[in-house]
Design a protein around this motif. Structure first.
Motif, PDB file in Angstrom:
ATOM      1  N   ALA A  68     -57.015   0.267 -12.495  1.00  0.00           N
ATOM      2  CA  ALA A  68     -58.048  -0.769 -12.544  1.00  0.00           C
ATOM      3  C   ALA A  68     -58.934  -0.616 -11.309  1.00  0.00           C
ATOM      4  N   THR A  69     -60.120  -1.171 -11.404  1.00  0.00           N
ATOM      5  CA  THR A  69     -61.079  -1.116 -10.299  1.00  0.00           C
ATOM      6  C   THR A  69     -61.380  -2.513  -9.787  1.00  0.00           C
ATOM      7  N   ILE A  70     -61.475  -2.629  -8.481  1.00  0.00           N
ATOM      8  CA  ILE A  70     -62.016  -3.826  -7.830  1.00  0.00           C
ATOM      9  C   ILE A  70     -63.392  -3.425  -7.324  1.00  0.00           C
ATOM     10  N   GLY A  71     -64.381  -4.246  -7.599  1.00  0.00           N
ATOM     11  CA  GLY A  71     -65.727  -3.941  -7.141  1.00  0.00           C
ATOM     12  C   GLY A  71     -66.533  -5.188  -6.890  1.00  0.00           C
ATOM     13  N   ARG A  72     -67.744  -4.969  -6.400  1.00  0.00           N
ATOM     14  CA  ARG A  72     -68.684  -6.051  -6.132  1.00  0.00           C
ATOM     15  C   ARG A  72     -68.011  -7.165  -5.318  1.00  0.00           C
ATOM     16  N   TYR A 101     -51.126  -2.703 -14.387  1.00  0.00           N
ATOM     17  CA  TYR A 101     -51.749  -1.509 -13.807  1.00  0.00           C
ATOM     18  C   TYR A 101     -50.919  -1.010 -12.633  1.00  0.00           C
ATOM     19  N   LYS A 102     -50.981   0.291 -12.383  1.00  0.00           N
ATOM     20  CA  LYS A 102     -50.175   0.921 -11.333  1.00  0.00           C
ATOM     21  C   LYS A 102     -50.983   1.287 -10.086  1.00  0.00           C
ATOM     22  N   LYS A 103     -52.312   1.388 -10.246  1.00  0.00           N
ATOM     23  CA  LYS A 103     -53.143   1.813  -9.119  1.00  0.00           C
ATOM     24  C   LYS A 103     -54.495   1.121  -9.181  1.00  0.00           C
ATOM     25  N   VAL A 142     -51.869   2.465  -4.465  1.00  0.00           N
ATOM     26  CA  VAL A 142     -50.813   2.428  -5.464  1.00  0.00           C
ATOM     27  C   VAL A 142     -50.105   1.081  -5.318  1.00  0.00           C
ATOM     28  N   LEU A 143     -49.905   0.414  -6.463  1.00  0.00           N
ATOM     29  CA  LEU A 143     -49.244  -0.898  -6.444  1.00  0.00           C
ATOM     30  C   LEU A 143     -47.732  -0.754  -6.484  1.00  0.00           C
TER      31      LEU A 143
END
Length: 143
Positions: A68-72, A101-103, A142-143
């Motif tokens: 997954a992505t974190i943005g903004r 999600y793993k990463k 990595v989570l």
């Protein structure tokens, strides 16, 4: 301060407000540039409220089944340097992990790499993005 995971339109509007005031307006980014294909009714956002007023946000979207992505990530100027960006990121990480999600992958502005490194993200300086407004560095956790 209260952290919410957006589930309603008014909450999503809070995320948009912070992005417009804290990023687009400040850096002369057009709305067309700020809001892209990753913004929509199903996009997940974290919003931090100060007495029901939105002051910080980030968005989350799926890259694939494990990433997954974190943005903004944006904090209003008058609320910066108070640890609010960290709070938003931490809540996003929890939500992402809960979804399996793993990463997490993100593109950090070059001036914010240290901020993300303190939160456990690793920079890949072989993947630098030179944009019209900002230079960004690919980072992962990595989570």
């Amino acid at each position: 301060m209260k952290i919410i995971r957006t589930t309603e339109t008014w909450q999503q509007a809070g995320a948009y407000y912070v992005r417009i005031q804290g990023m687009a307006k400040q850096h002369h980014i057009t709305l067309k540039e700020e809001f892209d294909e990753h913004d929509g009714p199903d996009t997940k956002y974290i919003v931090l409220l100060d007495e029901e007023f939105p002051v910080a946000t980030c968005r989350i979207y799926e890259v694939d089944q494990i990433n997954a992505t974190i943005g903004r990530v944006v904090v209003l100027p008058e609320y910066r340097n108070q640890g609010l960006g960290r709070l938003v990121i931490k809540e996003a990480e929890v939500w992402i992990k809960e979804q399996g999600y793993k990463k997490i992958i993100l593109e950090s502005r070059d001036i914010a790499v240290g901020f993300y490194e303190k939160l456990g993200y690793k920079a890949d300086f072989t993947k630098i993005i030179y944009g019209d407004t900002f230079t960004c560095v690919h980072m992962e956790k990595v989570l």
